[in-house]
Motif scaffolding. Structure first.
Motif, PDB file in Angstrom:
ATOM      1  N   GLU A   1       0.829  -1.200   0.000  1.00  0.00           N
ATOM      2  CA  GLU A   1       0.000   0.000   0.000  1.00  0.00           C
ATOM      3  C   GLU A   1       0.867   1.255   0.000  1.00  0.00           C
ATOM      4  N   ARG A   2       1.996   1.201   0.707  1.00  0.00           N
ATOM      5  CA  ARG A   2       2.923   2.330   0.677  1.00  0.00           C
ATOM      6  C   ARG A   2       3.409   2.591  -0.740  1.00  0.00           C
ATOM      7  N   ASP A   3       3.821   1.530  -1.443  1.00  0.00           N
ATOM      8  CA  ASP A   3       4.291   1.697  -2.816  1.00  0.00           C
ATOM      9  C   ASP A   3       3.178   2.228  -3.716  1.00  0.00           C
ATOM     10  N   ASN A   4       1.947   1.792  -3.474  1.00  0.00           N
ATOM     11  CA  ASN A   4       0.814   2.303  -4.260  1.00  0.00           C
ATOM     12  C   ASN A   4       0.601   3.791  -3.999  1.00  0.00           C
ATOM     13  N   ASN A   5       0.764   4.209  -2.741  1.00  0.00           N
ATOM     14  CA  ASN A   5       0.621   5.627  -2.411  1.00  0.00           C
ATOM     15  C   ASN A   5       1.718   6.454  -3.077  1.00  0.00           C
ATOM     16  N   VAL A   6       2.939   5.920  -3.094  1.00  0.00           N
ATOM     17  CA  VAL A   6       4.043   6.617  -3.759  1.00  0.00           C
ATOM     18  C   VAL A   6       3.774   6.712  -5.261  1.00  0.00           C
ATOM     19  N   GLU A   7       3.209   5.651  -5.821  1.00  0.00           N
ATOM     20  CA  GLU A   7       2.857   5.668  -7.246  1.00  0.00           C
ATOM     21  C   GLU A   7       1.887   6.807  -7.548  1.00  0.00           C
ATOM     22  N   ARG A   8       0.898   7.000  -6.672  1.00  0.00           N
ATOM     23  CA  ARG A   8      -0.045   8.101  -6.863  1.00  0.00           C
ATOM     24  C   ARG A   8       0.646   9.452  -6.710  1.00  0.00           C
TER      25      ARG A   8
ATOM     26  N   PRO B   1       7.026  28.485 -13.043  1.00  0.00           N
ATOM     27  CA  PRO B   1       8.431  28.531 -12.590  1.00  0.00           C
ATOM     28  C   PRO B   1       8.828  27.394 -11.662  1.00  0.00           C
ATOM     29  N   ASN B   2       7.922  26.911 -10.817  1.00  0.00           N
ATOM     30  CA  ASN B   2       8.292  25.843  -9.892  1.00  0.00           C
ATOM     31  C   ASN B   2       7.051  25.101  -9.415  1.00  0.00           C
ATOM     32  N   ARG B   3       7.287  23.914  -8.899  1.00  0.00           N
ATOM     33  CA  ARG B   3       6.240  23.078  -8.335  1.00  0.00           C
ATOM     34  C   ARG B   3       6.856  22.249  -7.198  1.00  0.00           C
ATOM     35  N   ALA B   4       5.996  21.753  -6.287  1.00  0.00           N
ATOM     36  CA  ALA B   4       6.446  20.891  -5.193  1.00  0.00           C
ATOM     37  C   ALA B   4       5.463  19.746  -5.031  1.00  0.00           C
ATOM     38  N   THR B   5       5.996  18.558  -4.751  1.00  0.00           N
ATOM     39  CA  THR B   5       5.182  17.345  -4.612  1.00  0.00           C
ATOM     40  C   THR B   5       5.561  16.619  -3.334  1.00  0.00           C
ATOM     41  N   GLU B   6       4.566  16.295  -2.503  1.00  0.00           N
ATOM     42  CA  GLU B   6       4.815  15.558  -1.267  1.00  0.00           C
ATOM     43  C   GLU B   6       4.824  14.054  -1.533  1.00  0.00           C
ATOM     44  N   ILE B   7       5.821  13.371  -0.972  1.00  0.00           N
ATOM     45  CA  ILE B   7       5.898  11.909  -1.065  1.00  0.00           C
ATOM     46  C   ILE B   7       6.173  11.349   0.328  1.00  0.00           C
ATOM     47  N   ARG B   8       5.268  10.515   0.813  1.00  0.00           N
ATOM     48  CA  ARG B   8       5.475   9.845   2.106  1.00  0.00           C
ATOM     49  C   ARG B   8       6.318   8.596   1.877  1.00  0.00           C
ATOM     50  N   LEU B   9       7.518   8.594   2.442  1.00  0.00           N
ATOM     51  CA  LEU B   9       8.473   7.521   2.165  1.00  0.00           C
ATOM     52  C   LEU B   9       8.105   6.218   2.860  1.00  0.00           C
TER      53      LEU B   9
ATOM     54  N   PHE C   1      12.058   6.280  -6.626  1.00  0.00           N
ATOM     55  CA  PHE C   1      11.706   5.803  -5.283  1.00  0.00           C
ATOM     56  C   PHE C   1      12.046   4.323  -5.217  1.00  0.00           C
ATOM     57  N   HIS C   2      12.807   3.943  -4.211  1.00  0.00           N
ATOM     58  CA  HIS C   2      13.199   2.546  -4.002  1.00  0.00           C
ATOM     59  C   HIS C   2      12.297   1.972  -2.922  1.00  0.00           C
ATOM     60  N   GLY C   3      11.438   1.042  -3.318  1.00  0.00           N
ATOM     61  CA  GLY C   3      10.443   0.493  -2.403  1.00  0.00           C
ATOM     62  C   GLY C   3      10.740  -0.920  -1.972  1.00  0.00           C
ATOM     63  N   THR C   4       9.695  -1.749  -1.907  1.00  0.00           N
ATOM     64  CA  THR C   4       9.815  -3.117  -1.423  1.00  0.00           C
ATOM     65  C   THR C   4      10.610  -3.984  -2.389  1.00  0.00           C
ATOM     66  N   GLY C   5      11.617  -4.679  -1.883  1.00  0.00           N
ATOM     67  CA  GLY C   5      12.402  -5.580  -2.729  1.00  0.00           C
ATOM     68  C   GLY C   5      13.069  -4.829  -3.874  1.00  0.00           C
ATOM     69  N   ASP C   6      12.805  -5.300  -5.104  1.00  0.00           N
ATOM     70  CA  ASP C   6      13.377  -4.666  -6.297  1.00  0.00           C
ATOM     71  C   ASP C   6      12.439  -3.626  -6.903  1.00  0.00           C
TER      72      ASP C   6
ATOM     73  N   ASP D   1      11.105   7.086   7.601  1.00  0.00           N
ATOM     74  CA  ASP D   1       9.646   7.075   7.745  1.00  0.00           C
ATOM     75  C   ASP D   1       9.161   8.512   7.904  1.00  0.00           C
ATOM     76  N   ARG D   2       9.173   9.255   6.813  1.00  0.00           N
ATOM     77  CA  ARG D   2       8.788  10.657   6.851  1.00  0.00           C
ATOM     78  C   ARG D   2       8.236  11.073   5.500  1.00  0.00           C
ATOM     79  N   THR D   3       7.750  12.304   5.453  1.00  0.00           N
ATOM     80  CA  THR D   3       7.255  12.858   4.204  1.00  0.00           C
ATOM     81  C   THR D   3       8.302  13.818   3.649  1.00  0.00           C
ATOM     82  N   VAL D   4       8.674  13.623   2.396  1.00  0.00           N
ATOM     83  CA  VAL D   4       9.668  14.481   1.766  1.00  0.00           C
ATOM     84  C   VAL D   4       8.989  15.336   0.699  1.00  0.00           C
ATOM     85  N   LEU D   5       9.459  16.552   0.555  1.00  0.00           N
ATOM     86  CA  LEU D   5       8.937  17.466  -0.448  1.00  0.00           C
ATOM     87  C   LEU D   5       9.905  17.468  -1.628  1.00  0.00           C
ATOM     88  N   VAL D   6       9.416  17.016  -2.776  1.00  0.00           N
ATOM     89  CA  VAL D   6      10.228  17.028  -4.000  1.00  0.00           C
ATOM     90  C   VAL D   6       9.928  18.328  -4.746  1.00  0.00           C
ATOM     91  N   THR D   7      10.904  19.219  -4.759  1.00  0.00           N
ATOM     92  CA  THR D   7      10.731  20.505  -5.427  1.00  0.00           C
ATOM     93  C   THR D   7      11.344  20.457  -6.818  1.00  0.00           C
TER      94      THR D   7
END
Length: 256
Positions: A51-58, A76-84, A116-121, A170-176
């Motif tokens: 489910e975490r990987d599915n959330n990252v996919e979204r 000029p810019n955008r930011a996207t939140e990703i919960r690791l 994003f490096h998730g479960t296994g490979d 285990d945190r949320t990162v902002l990808v700018t």
């Protein structure tokens, strides 16, 4: 005739049977709880990671749209939140997309991907306008690149720069993403000279399927894997009226 001693033996047998029965039932319950706890906990953990990987996919789906805003609308810019959720996100420089007009010596080379490096490979990757879900060397394309094929071909090329260090935990990162350049390096009318796109990428197997399908649908495109690049895509000059390439350069950052 049975004596009093015989009755006493029968009472003793009944007591032994009840004790053995209790022990067996208790052992069965304890074993069931242990198996359920062991197997169920592992299954629950696997479900949480999936489910975490599915959330990252979204989240990468949103990232895809945000980077398209930089390219299409000149934002000029955008930011996207990703919960690791225990995973890791990194910027990778290995990919390379080289656009060349065979009638000139001009070649445009860009690259870079967000992974994003998730479960296994499992890896979820943004690269040159597309999003992939990879398992080892193979995977699927979740969002397609910004490419219009018709009498006029419009191709979008993305060049990304980013940090050397990955971010995990285990945190949320902002990808700018901040746009640093946006231009039209190629605007060519049909001529005898083809335009080629050379791709070197860890997602080569999926790019190959994507451009192979396009080549099967449009005679403006051909593709080969025979050459120095992983894939070479040729836009056949006498099959279209005009070829336009948009290029967007953006700097990527990771922050809390």
């Amino acid at each position: 005739m049975r004596g009093l001693g015989d009755a006493g033996f029968r009472d003793d047998d009944r007591g032994v049977s009840e004790t053995v029965g209790f022990v067996l039932v208790f052992a069965l319950i304890a074993t069931t709880i242990a198996v359920t706890f062991t197997v169920g906990l592992g299954g629950l953990e696997d479900a949480q990671l999936a489910e975490r990987d599915n959330n990252v996919e979204r989240a990468f789906d949103v990232l895809h749209d945000n980077l398209n805003d930089l390219s299409r609308d000149g934002v000029p810019n955008r930011a996207t939140e990703i919960r690791l959720g225990g995973g890791r996100v990194s910027f990778d420089r290995e990919s390379e997309f080289r656009l060349n007009h065979t009638g000139t010596e001009t070649a445009i080379t860009e690259g870079g991907s967000i992974t994003f490096h998730g479960t296994g490979d499992t890896r979820i990757v943004y690269e040159n306008g597309a999003v992939f879900r990879m398992q080892g060397d193979d995977g699927v394309m979740i969002r397609e690149p910004d490419l219009l094929v018709g009498d006029t071909i419009v191709y979008s090329l993305y060049g990304l720069t980013g940090p050397a260090d990955s971010v995990g935990g285990d945190r949320t990162v902002l990808v700018t993403s901040e746009r640093t350049d946006r231009d039209v390096p190629v605007d060519a009318r049909a001529s005898a000279a083809n335009i080629t796109l050379s791709i070197n990428s860890s997602q080569a197997s999926v790019w190959e399927r994507y451009y192979g399908d396009l080549a099967g649908e449009h005679d403006q495109i051909s593709m080969t894997t025979d050459g120095p690049a992983d894939i070479t895509v040729t836009f056949v000059a006498d099959r279209y009226d005009r070829f336009v390439a948009h290029r967007t350069i953006a700097d990527v950052g990771f922050s809390d």
